[in-house]
Write a protein that holds these residues in place. Structure first.
Motif, mmCIF file in Angstrom:
data_model
loop_
_atom_site.group_PDB
_atom_site.id
_atom_site.type_symbol
_atom_site.label_atom_id
_atom_site.label_comp_id
_atom_site.label_asym_id
_atom_site.label_seq_id
_atom_site.Cartn_x
_atom_site.Cartn_y
_atom_site.Cartn_z
ATOM 1 N N GLN A 158 0.820 -1.212 0.000
ATOM 2 C CA GLN A 158 0.000 0.000 0.000
ATOM 3 C C GLN A 158 0.856 1.265 0.000
ATOM 4 O O GLN A 158 0.538 2.239 -0.702
ATOM 5 N N GLU A 368 -6.587 5.262 0.271
ATOM 6 C CA GLU A 368 -7.261 4.033 -0.161
ATOM 7 C C GLU A 368 -8.382 3.640 0.795
ATOM 8 O O GLU A 368 -9.373 3.035 0.383
ATOM 9 N N THR A 477 -8.254 -0.414 -7.116
ATOM 10 C CA THR A 477 -7.563 0.596 -6.311
ATOM 11 C C THR A 477 -6.867 1.627 -7.189
ATOM 12 O O THR A 477 -6.977 2.840 -6.956
#
Length: 531
Positions: A158, A368, A477
């Protein structure tokens, strides 16, 4: 009462005479009816020429995808059969029939079409997406789904994705403060979107944004531009309709020049990839207890049951190329089209901004973790996937046996092409199919969470079934962060000399004819844009 043998023979002769006189003329039609019942007709299509099928028509009508769609429209059919050489090509524009192919009979249509370009791109079909059904595909798909694309690995990387989302804001902010073609803040949206996607996947694969020295403004250097351009060349030609592919003796002749273009693009990509891969393999051999930093480390460190490397250098190199091809096209194309549509419909831009300000505020950047709450932004992405797909057809599915779909006979070896444009713009499925209406996706069917997948195949985003995209989480994403960061961080308008964005498709493909140029103006505090 007893019957004499002569009476029995006489009756038998009479019955046989009846069959010969009365039923014999009907036998051919009865056989024909039985045959039709056992083996349905092929889907409707143009009458093929001997040997070459409909290749002359294909050659004379470019681009081929428009010829196919016009043909289906003229024949008023949602499934067709076009014979190219000895290959049956089955285009489909009906979601119900599409589901029969990829859901009800998914096992039969789980293979892929092999041509010279796919052979080149996959180094002899040792990867995942473009390879035929078999043990190699099963091996590589398992690696993708469990080692690279699991929820755990998604969370693990991430920070890398966030770095590139931050760099995106930094780069566009710098562009908004500069003058391009005499216009302050003019931004090439196609370039920005492509390179954001390229940056994300390079960071995930190699833990680097730049192959070269990079640029202080956060934009791509020559190396990154050449790299991304090569990816799109591969995407353009890997399944392009080529005469050489449908007449096997001509494959080596490369009559259309597709193989040459693919080789050149691959050489560019491998020029950047291979030294990194070779150096990293050396590092792992010299230091067996290295920590994994990216997908390349994972691919190198995988071991088989005998504790030997699971993947060869060839498999690693080819899979990297295929991953790059799968990651950069759809998000970048969707955002370019969506922003063009939204600039022409300012109320849509305003609604997206209001949602972002409500969920995120103006004191921080989108993260996110905000994605589940950004339903209108996701609806805009869904609508772009529906109305403006990058490719005309999905990757071909090849039948592995004779079967029947939609009451039509589909022979073994047929190439099934689900039409992305035909499904997404089907007037029997969508109200006002040619209008960009994100609100159509905000229905009770999806509850409180809009998703980018479409299992009912009313349009194609990540496909479905055995050959569906395993990277749904990553693709979603990347797409939503691209939309959300740029819509939240900037106001977007057409250039001063343009009253309305021209939404014309290019002549040969279905992307925008000209790259979208739009004026960006920062709408958040200046410190939020700096790295």
């Amino acid at each position: 009462m007893e019957h004499s043998p002569s009476l029995f023979l006489s009756t038998l002769q009479s019955l046989w005479l009846f069959v010969i006189i009365v039923l014999k003329p009907l036998i051919p039609s009865l056989i024909q009816k039985w045959s039709k019942k056992q083996k349905p007709k092929l889907p409707p299509g143009p009458k093929p020429w001997p040997m070459v099928g409909n290749l002359p028509e294909m050659f004379a009508n470019k681009p081929v995808h428009r010829w196919i769609h016009n043909l289906m429209k003229q024949m008023n059919t949602e499934i067709a059969c076009i014979r190219l050489g000895n290959t049956y090509v089955i285009p489909v524009t009906c979601p119900t029939i599409a589901k029969q192919f990829l859901s009800e009979q998914d096992a039969i249509f789980a293979s892929r079409y092999v041509n010279t370009c796919t052979d080149l791109v996959t180094s002899g079909h040792v990867t995942t997406v473009l390879v035929p059904y078999g043990d190699q595909w099963k091996k590589m798909k398992k690696i993708l789904t469990t080692a690279l694309l699991s929820s755990h690995k998604h969370l693990w990387l991430q920070n890398r994705r966030t770095e590139e989302a931050d760099n995106l804001m930094f780069y566009v902010y710098n562009k908004s403060k500069s003058v391009n073609n005499g216009v302050a803040g003019l931004v090439n949206i196609r370039s920005v979107a492509k390179h954001y996607c390229g940056n994300v996947i390079r960071k995930i694969l190699f833990n680097k944004r730049y192959f070269g020295k990079g640029r202080k403004d956060g934009g791509p250097g020559f190396e990154e531009e050449e790299h991304v351009d090569s990816i799109f060349i591969l995407l353009k030609y890997v399944y392009a309709f080529s005469i050489s592919d449908f007449i096997p003796p001509l494959r080596r002749l490369d009559l259309d020049g597709h193989q040459k273009k693919v080789r050149e693009a691959l050489n560019v990509m491998k020029k950047y990839h291979d030294p990194i891969v070779q150096e990293r393999v050396k590092q792992w051999n010299d230091t067996p207890k290295m920590d994994e930093q990216d997908w390349l480390d994972i691919l190198i460190s995988l071991k088989d049951a005998d504790n030997k490397p699971l993947l060869t250098m060839e498999e690693i190199s080819a899979q990297i190329v295929e991953v790059l091809m799968a990651a950069v096209d759809n998000p970048s194309n969707a955002f370019e089209w969506a922003l063009a549509e939204m600039i022409n419909q300012p109320n849509l831009l305003q609604r997206a901004i209001e949602e972002l300000d409500s969920v995120v505020g103006k004191e921080r950047l989108v993260q996110e973790s905000d994605i589940p709450k950004l339903n209108f932004v996701k609806a805009c992405a869904r609508e772009a996937f529906r109305l403006h797909p990058l490719a005309d057809f999905n990757v071909p599915h090849v039948s592995m046996s004779d079967t029947t779909v939609g009451n039509y006979f589909i022979p073994n070896g047929s190439h099934v092409l689900l039409s992305r444009k035909g499904l997404g713009r089907n007037p029997k499925v969508w109200n006002e199919p040619l209008k960009f209406k994100p609100e159509r996706h905000l229905t009770s069917d999806n509850g409180s969470n809009v998703v980018l997948t479409e299992p009912n195949l009313r349009f194609i985003s990540f496909s479905t079934g055995r050959r569906g995209c395993p990277g749904v989480m990553l693709g979603t994403t990347m797409t939503v962060m691209l939309f959300a960061r740029l819509l939240h961080g900037f106001t977007w308008t057409a250039p001063p000399n343009v009253s309305k964005i021209n939404l014309v498709e290019s002549n040969n493909e279905i992307n925008l004819a000209e790259p979208l140029m739009a004026v960006a103006k920062p709408r958040l505090a200046p410190q939020l844009y700096h790295l």
